[in-house]
Design an enzyme around this catalytic site. Sequence first.
Site, PDB file in Angstrom:
ATOM      1  N   HIS A   1      14.632   2.361 -12.096  1.00 24.99           N
ATOM      2  CA  HIS A   1      13.859   1.195 -11.683  1.00 24.99           C
ATOM      3  C   HIS A   1      14.775  -0.020 -11.670  1.00 24.99           C
ATOM      4  O   HIS A   1      15.685  -0.109 -12.488  1.00 24.99           O
ATOM      5  CB  HIS A   1      12.679   0.956 -12.630  1.00 24.99           C
ATOM      6  CG  HIS A   1      11.700  -0.028 -12.077  1.00 24.99           C
ATOM      7  ND1 HIS A   1      11.913  -1.385 -12.136  1.00 24.99           N
ATOM      8  CD2 HIS A   1      10.532   0.141 -11.423  1.00 24.99           C
ATOM      9  CE1 HIS A   1      10.902  -2.008 -11.538  1.00 24.99           C
ATOM     10  NE2 HIS A   1      10.050  -1.107 -11.095  1.00 24.99           N
ATOM     11  N   ARG A   2      14.528  -0.945 -10.743  1.00 23.18           N
ATOM     12  CA  ARG A   2      15.459  -2.070 -10.551  1.00 23.18           C
ATOM     13  C   ARG A   2      14.911  -3.397 -11.075  1.00 23.18           C
ATOM     14  O   ARG A   2      15.220  -4.458 -10.529  1.00 23.18           O
ATOM     15  CB  ARG A   2      15.834  -2.194  -9.071  1.00 23.18           C
ATOM     16  CG  ARG A   2      14.641  -2.425  -8.145  1.00 23.18           C
ATOM     17  CD  ARG A   2      15.085  -2.583  -6.696  1.00 23.18           C
ATOM     18  NE  ARG A   2      13.943  -2.897  -5.835  1.00 23.18           N
ATOM     19  CZ  ARG A   2      14.036  -3.385  -4.606  1.00 23.18           C
ATOM     20  NH1 ARG A   2      15.216  -3.615  -4.082  1.00 23.18           N
ATOM     21  NH2 ARG A   2      12.968  -3.645  -3.886  1.00 23.18           N
TER      22      ARG A   2
ATOM     23  N   ASN B   1      33.257 -14.780 -13.946  1.00 28.08           N
ATOM     24  CA  ASN B   1      33.286 -16.245 -14.060  1.00 28.08           C
ATOM     25  C   ASN B   1      33.277 -16.969 -12.729  1.00 28.08           C
ATOM     26  O   ASN B   1      32.849 -18.117 -12.640  1.00 28.08           O
ATOM     27  CB  ASN B   1      34.556 -16.685 -14.806  1.00 28.08           C
ATOM     28  CG  ASN B   1      34.401 -16.480 -16.291  1.00 28.08           C
ATOM     29  OD1 ASN B   1      33.305 -16.213 -16.765  1.00 28.08           O
ATOM     30  ND2 ASN B   1      35.495 -16.590 -17.021  1.00 28.08           N
TER      31      ASN B   1
ATOM     32  N   LYS C   1      -1.401   2.651 -13.988  1.00 28.65           N
ATOM     33  CA  LYS C   1      -1.889   1.297 -14.263  1.00 28.65           C
ATOM     34  C   LYS C   1      -3.146   1.395 -15.134  1.00 28.65           C
ATOM     35  O   LYS C   1      -3.818   2.409 -15.080  1.00 28.65           O
ATOM     36  CB  LYS C   1      -2.236   0.579 -12.953  1.00 28.65           C
ATOM     37  CG  LYS C   1      -1.150   0.605 -11.892  1.00 28.65           C
ATOM     38  CD  LYS C   1      -0.070  -0.400 -12.156  1.00 28.65           C
ATOM     39  CE  LYS C   1       1.008  -0.357 -11.063  1.00 28.65           C
ATOM     40  NZ  LYS C   1       2.140  -1.221 -11.347  1.00 28.65           N
TER      41      LYS C   1
ATOM     42  N   HIS D   1      14.257   2.428  -6.658  1.00 28.68           N
ATOM     43  CA  HIS D   1      13.329   1.608  -5.886  1.00 28.68           C
ATOM     44  C   HIS D   1      14.117   0.790  -4.867  1.00 28.68           C
ATOM     45  O   HIS D   1      15.134   0.214  -5.202  1.00 28.68           O
ATOM     46  CB  HIS D   1      12.556   0.679  -6.821  1.00 28.68           C
ATOM     47  CG  HIS D   1      11.612   1.422  -7.705  1.00 28.68           C
ATOM     48  ND1 HIS D   1      10.249   1.292  -7.622  1.00 28.68           N
ATOM     49  CD2 HIS D   1      11.834   2.355  -8.659  1.00 28.68           C
ATOM     50  CE1 HIS D   1       9.677   2.105  -8.501  1.00 28.68           C
ATOM     51  NE2 HIS D   1      10.622   2.752  -9.147  1.00 28.68           N
TER      52      HIS D   1
ATOM     53  N   ASP E   1       5.456   2.635 -16.102  1.00 31.73           N
ATOM     54  CA  ASP E   1       5.872   1.345 -15.571  1.00 31.73           C
ATOM     55  C   ASP E   1       7.181   0.938 -16.240  1.00 31.73           C
ATOM     56  O   ASP E   1       7.491   1.389 -17.346  1.00 31.73           O
ATOM     57  CB  ASP E   1       4.794   0.289 -15.805  1.00 31.73           C
ATOM     58  CG  ASP E   1       4.829  -0.745 -14.694  1.00 31.73           C
ATOM     59  OD1 ASP E   1       5.648  -1.671 -14.809  1.00 31.73           O
ATOM     60  OD2 ASP E   1       4.091  -0.594 -13.716  1.00 31.73           O
ATOM     61  N   GLU E   2       7.938   0.054 -15.572  1.00 36.12           N
ATOM     62  CA  GLU E   2       9.250  -0.301 -16.107  1.00 36.12           C
ATOM     63  C   GLU E   2       9.167  -0.987 -17.457  1.00 36.12           C
ATOM     64  O   GLU E   2      10.097  -0.900 -18.252  1.00 36.12           O
ATOM     65  CB  GLU E   2      10.014  -1.186 -15.110  1.00 36.12           C
ATOM     66  CG  GLU E   2       9.406  -2.545 -14.825  1.00 36.12           C
ATOM     67  CD  GLU E   2       8.349  -2.520 -13.731  1.00 36.12           C
ATOM     68  OE1 GLU E   2       7.991  -3.609 -13.257  1.00 36.12           O
ATOM     69  OE2 GLU E   2       7.869  -1.420 -13.364  1.00 36.12           O
TER      70      GLU E   2
ATOM     71  N   LYS F   1      -0.488  -1.259 -16.464  1.00 37.46           N
ATOM     72  CA  LYS F   1       0.856  -0.908 -16.915  1.00 37.46           C
ATOM     73  C   LYS F   1       1.005  -1.028 -18.429  1.00 37.46           C
ATOM     74  O   LYS F   1       1.814  -0.329 -19.026  1.00 37.46           O
ATOM     75  CB  LYS F   1       1.910  -1.735 -16.189  1.00 37.46           C
ATOM     76  CG  LYS F   1       1.708  -3.242 -16.241  1.00 37.46           C
ATOM     77  CD  LYS F   1       2.965  -3.970 -15.769  1.00 37.46           C
ATOM     78  CE  LYS F   1       3.075  -3.997 -14.263  1.00 37.46           C
ATOM     79  NZ  LYS F   1       4.240  -4.811 -13.836  1.00 37.46           N
TER      80      LYS F   1
ATOM     81  N   THR G   1       2.541   4.996 -10.013  1.00 33.86           N
ATOM     82  CA  THR G   1       2.772   4.303 -11.280  1.00 33.86           C
ATOM     83  C   THR G   1       1.437   4.164 -12.001  1.00 33.86           C
ATOM     84  O   THR G   1       0.466   3.711 -11.411  1.00 33.86           O
ATOM     85  CB  THR G   1       3.355   2.906 -11.020  1.00 33.86           C
ATOM     86  OG1 THR G   1       4.464   3.041 -10.131  1.00 33.86           O
ATOM     87  CG2 THR G   1       3.816   2.264 -12.309  1.00 33.86           C
TER      88      THR G   1
END
Length: 468
Positions: A285-286, A114, A166, A318, A194-195, A168, A164
């Site tokens: 992955h972020r 909070n 693609k 990452h 991919d994420e 994606k 990665t």
Amino acid sequence: SVGFKAGVKEYKLTYYTPEYQTKDTDILAAFRVTPQPGVPPEEAGAAVAAESSTGTWTTVWTDGLTSLDRYKGRCYRIERVVGEKDQYIAYVAYPLDLFEEGSVTNMFTSIVGNVFGFKALRALRLEDLRIPPAYVKTFQGPPHGIQVERDKLNKYGRPLLGCTIKPKLGLSAKNYGRAVYECLRGGLDFTKDDENVNSQPFMRWRDRFLFCAEALYKAQAETGEIKGHYLNATAGTCEEMIKRAVFARELGVPIVMHDYLTGGFTANTSLAHYCRDNGLLLHIHRAMHAVIDRQKNHGIHFRVLAKALRMSGGDHIHSGTVVGKLEGERDITLGFVDLLRDDFVEQDRSRGIYFTQDWVSLPGVLPVASGGIHVWHMPALTEIFGDDSVLQFGGGTLGHPWGNAPGAVANRVALEACVKARNEGRDLAQEGNQIIREACKWSPELAAACEVWKEIVFNFAAVDVLDK
């Protein structure tokens, strides 16, 4: 008079304690505080300590039933930020008993709960945390860590290479598997979901897992190298996520993947425990991190999210590229790369590290450089990140004019050339382009890649930079 005295009193009377000597077991936090006009910095710092620990806006009689001295957070130091108007770094110490053991979720609910909506503050950012060894030891941490991963993969002395797949979104499972095979066959160590690939109508997760496993085994048989594909197990519920991880384990693949911020720390820690118990590596992955960490005056710095991930568990994460299309200043990036990999990291304000961090025996995490990188970046990446890293080229592999496998060949040749040159004592920073050009002579795939990407640059200043 003794007893309960109702009313509102200033936070700094209770929570600003400049004489406090921090304990080895305290969790220490550095907050960048921007108070509202008219609010003194001591009051703002004390308010942060209070609202993120035992305090509330008024005196309550139940305070008498506990020992506030034992449980309260304390603001013990305030520094003005040079070059910024009305910004301060407030240092807060939290007693360890405020936190549940082995729970990143609980730690963050207190420290970044909070208090971030508090009206007396214009903005608030958590810059760094010191996690004491006593608390670190309550976490499992990464399922395996850097050394065990190298032993599982039998790959030493160089960064690992990834890609990665693609586009994606939109490929069918069979076409996706084909792209995976071509990249691995060409010489990459890993390919990656991919994420945002989870289980969509165009490609359900089970079909993708099967075709990727087939691609992986075929590439392994033909190259004699151990290969991996990060199968994204992220799902709408923890139960579904674990179901996907179980299926991956049954297929015998080496690694799964999770989006740890969108999935949440509770889910991530559950998956990390499953991965250690069942011999799976875990790629993290972020996605969503920039929502939290990109503004300089408000949010949470990525170095804190990286520390939290090392506690929650993940073998790769990452961490920016320094040279590609995504945010990341060199000194700051190297600071949190060290926090991910090393056992002990000294305080170093020039790299944004506010506290000395001792990880004791927690395994390390491999930083992953990914986003807008290609063969011309290889010397810089090898020099910046060193051997213990994963370099991921998505478009930089699949965008090759001759196709996916030649794109993978180009990356592998460039990497081997850079590692060889470095081992011979050459300076990658100065001679990088020369090293790549020499390698082009005996690799037509690399020469073609160099020709395509010779003009590509992403020249934008970083938003989040160090203080002067």
